[in-house]
Write an enzyme that holds these catalytic residues in place. Sequence first.
Site, mmCIF file in Angstrom:
data_model
loop_
_atom_site.group_PDB
_atom_site.id
_atom_site.type_symbol
_atom_site.label_atom_id
_atom_site.label_comp_id
_atom_site.label_asym_id
_atom_site.label_seq_id
_atom_site.Cartn_x
_atom_site.Cartn_y
_atom_site.Cartn_z
ATOM 1 N N GLU A 266 0.881 -1.174 0.000
ATOM 2 C CA GLU A 266 0.000 0.000 0.000
ATOM 3 C C GLU A 266 0.913 1.216 0.000
ATOM 4 O OE1 GLU A 266 -3.241 -0.295 2.925
ATOM 5 O OE2 GLU A 266 -2.513 -2.324 3.208
ATOM 6 N N CYS A 300 -2.066 9.205 3.241
ATOM 7 C CA CYS A 300 -1.824 8.704 1.878
ATOM 8 C C CYS A 300 -2.923 9.172 0.946
ATOM 9 C CB CYS A 300 -1.706 7.187 1.883
ATOM 10 S SG CYS A 300 -3.143 6.354 2.572
HETATM 11 P P1 NAD Z 1 8.751 4.834 4.167
HETATM 12 O O1 NAD Z 1 8.562 4.092 2.905
HETATM 13 O O2 NAD Z 1 9.956 5.664 4.324
HETATM 14 O O3 NAD Z 1 8.775 3.823 5.428
HETATM 15 C C1 NAD Z 1 7.744 2.902 5.656
HETATM 16 C C2 NAD Z 1 8.275 1.781 6.541
HETATM 17 O O4 NAD Z 1 9.285 1.061 5.836
HETATM 18 C C3 NAD Z 1 8.936 2.253 7.836
HETATM 19 O O5 NAD Z 1 8.652 1.325 8.847
HETATM 20 C C4 NAD Z 1 10.413 2.219 7.469
HETATM 21 O O6 NAD Z 1 11.249 2.101 8.612
HETATM 22 C C5 NAD Z 1 10.477 0.969 6.622
HETATM 23 N N1 NAD Z 1 11.613 0.875 5.691
HETATM 24 C C6 NAD Z 1 12.443 1.854 5.271
HETATM 25 N N2 NAD Z 1 13.332 1.347 4.377
HETATM 26 C C7 NAD Z 1 13.047 0.039 4.226
HETATM 27 C C8 NAD Z 1 13.589 -1.030 3.431
HETATM 28 N N3 NAD Z 1 14.617 -0.823 2.597
HETATM 29 N N4 NAD Z 1 13.025 -2.245 3.518
HETATM 30 C C9 NAD Z 1 11.959 -2.461 4.341
HETATM 31 N N5 NAD Z 1 11.404 -1.506 5.120
HETATM 32 C C10 NAD Z 1 11.947 -0.260 5.063
HETATM 33 O O7 NAD Z 1 7.420 5.680 4.377
HETATM 34 P P2 NAD Z 1 7.120 6.764 5.490
HETATM 35 O O8 NAD Z 1 7.892 7.998 5.177
HETATM 36 O O9 NAD Z 1 7.269 6.131 6.829
HETATM 37 O O10 NAD Z 1 5.551 7.028 5.228
HETATM 38 C C11 NAD Z 1 5.058 7.902 4.285
HETATM 39 C C12 NAD Z 1 4.659 7.188 3.007
HETATM 40 O O11 NAD Z 1 3.713 6.149 3.296
HETATM 41 C C13 NAD Z 1 3.951 8.102 2.036
HETATM 42 O O12 NAD Z 1 4.428 7.841 0.747
HETATM 43 C C14 NAD Z 1 2.491 7.693 2.153
HETATM 44 O O13 NAD Z 1 1.686 7.988 1.037
HETATM 45 C C15 NAD Z 1 2.640 6.232 2.360
HETATM 46 N N6 NAD Z 1 1.401 5.680 2.934
HETATM 47 C C16 NAD Z 1 0.601 4.881 2.148
HETATM 48 C C17 NAD Z 1 -0.590 4.390 2.655
HETATM 49 C C18 NAD Z 1 -1.499 3.509 1.846
HETATM 50 O O14 NAD Z 1 -2.347 2.848 2.435
HETATM 51 N N7 NAD Z 1 -1.396 3.469 0.536
HETATM 52 C C19 NAD Z 1 -0.964 4.696 3.959
HETATM 53 C C20 NAD Z 1 -0.136 5.513 4.716
HETATM 54 C C21 NAD Z 1 1.057 5.993 4.201
#
Ligand code: NAD
Length: 503
Positions: A266, A300
Amino acid sequence: MARHQPLPGQEARQDLPCAHRGGPAAAPGRPPASRPVPEARGACFAVVDPATGEAFDEAPDQQPDALDAAVDRARAAWPGWRSDPAARTAALLAAAGAVEAAAADLAPLLTREQGKPLAESYAEVARTAARMRYFAELDPGRVPIEDGRPVRSEVRWRPLGPVAAIVPWNFPLQLASAKFAPALAAGNTVVLKPSPFTPLATRLLASVLADALPEGVLTVVTGREPLGARLAAHLGIRHVTFTGSIPTGRAVAAGAAATLARVTLELGGNDAAVLLDDVDVEQVADRLFWAAFRNCGQVCMAVKRVYVPARLHDRVVEALAQRARSVVVGPGLDPRSQLGPLNNAAQLARVESCTARALADGATAAAGGHRLDRPGYFFAPTVLADAGPGSAVVTEEQFGPVLPVVRYGSVDEAVAAANATGFGLGGSVWGTDLDRAEEVASRLECGTAWINHHAELSLAQPFAGTKESGVGIAGGPWGLYGNLQPFVLHRPPAAEPGGQAWR
Ligand code: NAD
């Protein structure tokens, strides 16, 4: 905190160089006790209060041995958890009740580490429990295959095994439950990794749930990268369910490719709101404003760009700007605050840079346009008039309290612009003639479209982004099936033992 069971990792915390407390935050209205961000010290990392920019607690920075132990616990707990659906339902319902009972501990801690107003944290806790209840009572059932042959074939559903759930910092509890509730209800066990920006409420949640769920069924691991990457690629994991940004989603999918674990992603959104020329601007302005600015725009499915007929541009800008100027921005623990800070320094810098580029590209700030001159990660609610259609604030996901308004000439032009990005999460159309609005909404390339609303979701609906906004389906029965695999059983009709089953 003392009344909840310790988490795996907490028992051992005396051995850690940090003195992690993980306790509830300061009471609303009282100043938080904080101290400067310390250097990372061995096995812990600092957790920062975004309302002050200062560390107020720390969390374990778990290493590969702790991750292996968590996955081992999930594997060991799986046979027992998968075997008794009725016991699962009872445990999940009890767990939902425990979450509600702990709201007064969870909500202030969530606000303290995430930044959102306290009332929104309470609402998030309530939605977390509601989602657990919803999935606890869903039954995947059995599906007979009717194809005219006498053989009796039936689809049954089996859990996948240990599931890795990786979530971001904008709705730490709600998004965690969007992962673990369907996974657990389906009979899987879960290893959950919150964002390092918001690990504390999730650790507290796990400790609350420990009273209701058997040992090893849900384990929370915390730490900085590469913990998430290791979890996504872990050999013991059979499904990686991830919410976060598109670039990280790609990395997660690549990691899971090594084990061929199933992947549900997501990902980010850049939802467009298209206003039609018969829209009643004053009537929709409040709803449109909050669809963009709730949780400081860190949603999001927030409205992230608004397309308006050229003749309505100035009225729409002014209606939104009036609200942006009057909204009360402050620490989430202050009950007067309607908007809190951004969650972290990097996000503040991103929003600031996106806004500066838009202004340089010719947009004007009808409200805001700058960070607030106070400690913490506060940015003034910003409405950008005359945003260029190709400006980064329009084409990228700014994920902050900044809303660009773009003029359009024809509805076809607006739809083409709304569909012109790689994002495909949500979209909305606003107007008085609902049939016309529906026709326009049906042309939006996204997973969910609304008319005169935005980002209102039902637990019972499928939630799936199109294009780069997602892979797989969450929400509703589809979310449950995403955590199950079909098992098909054929047997001949009783009258013909060994008969025509395999023709
Ligand atoms: P992010 O992608 O930076 O991090 C998300 C998670 O992934 C965190 O727990 C992070 O520590 C972990 N992570 C980071 N690098 C990783 C890797 N290489 N492998 C595995 N895990 C890793 O996102 P964010 O900045 O925490 O959140 C914001 C983003 O989330 C925005 O793009 C937003 O649109 C999206 N989002 C999407 C939804 C949806 O349902 N579509 C909902 C909420 C947020």
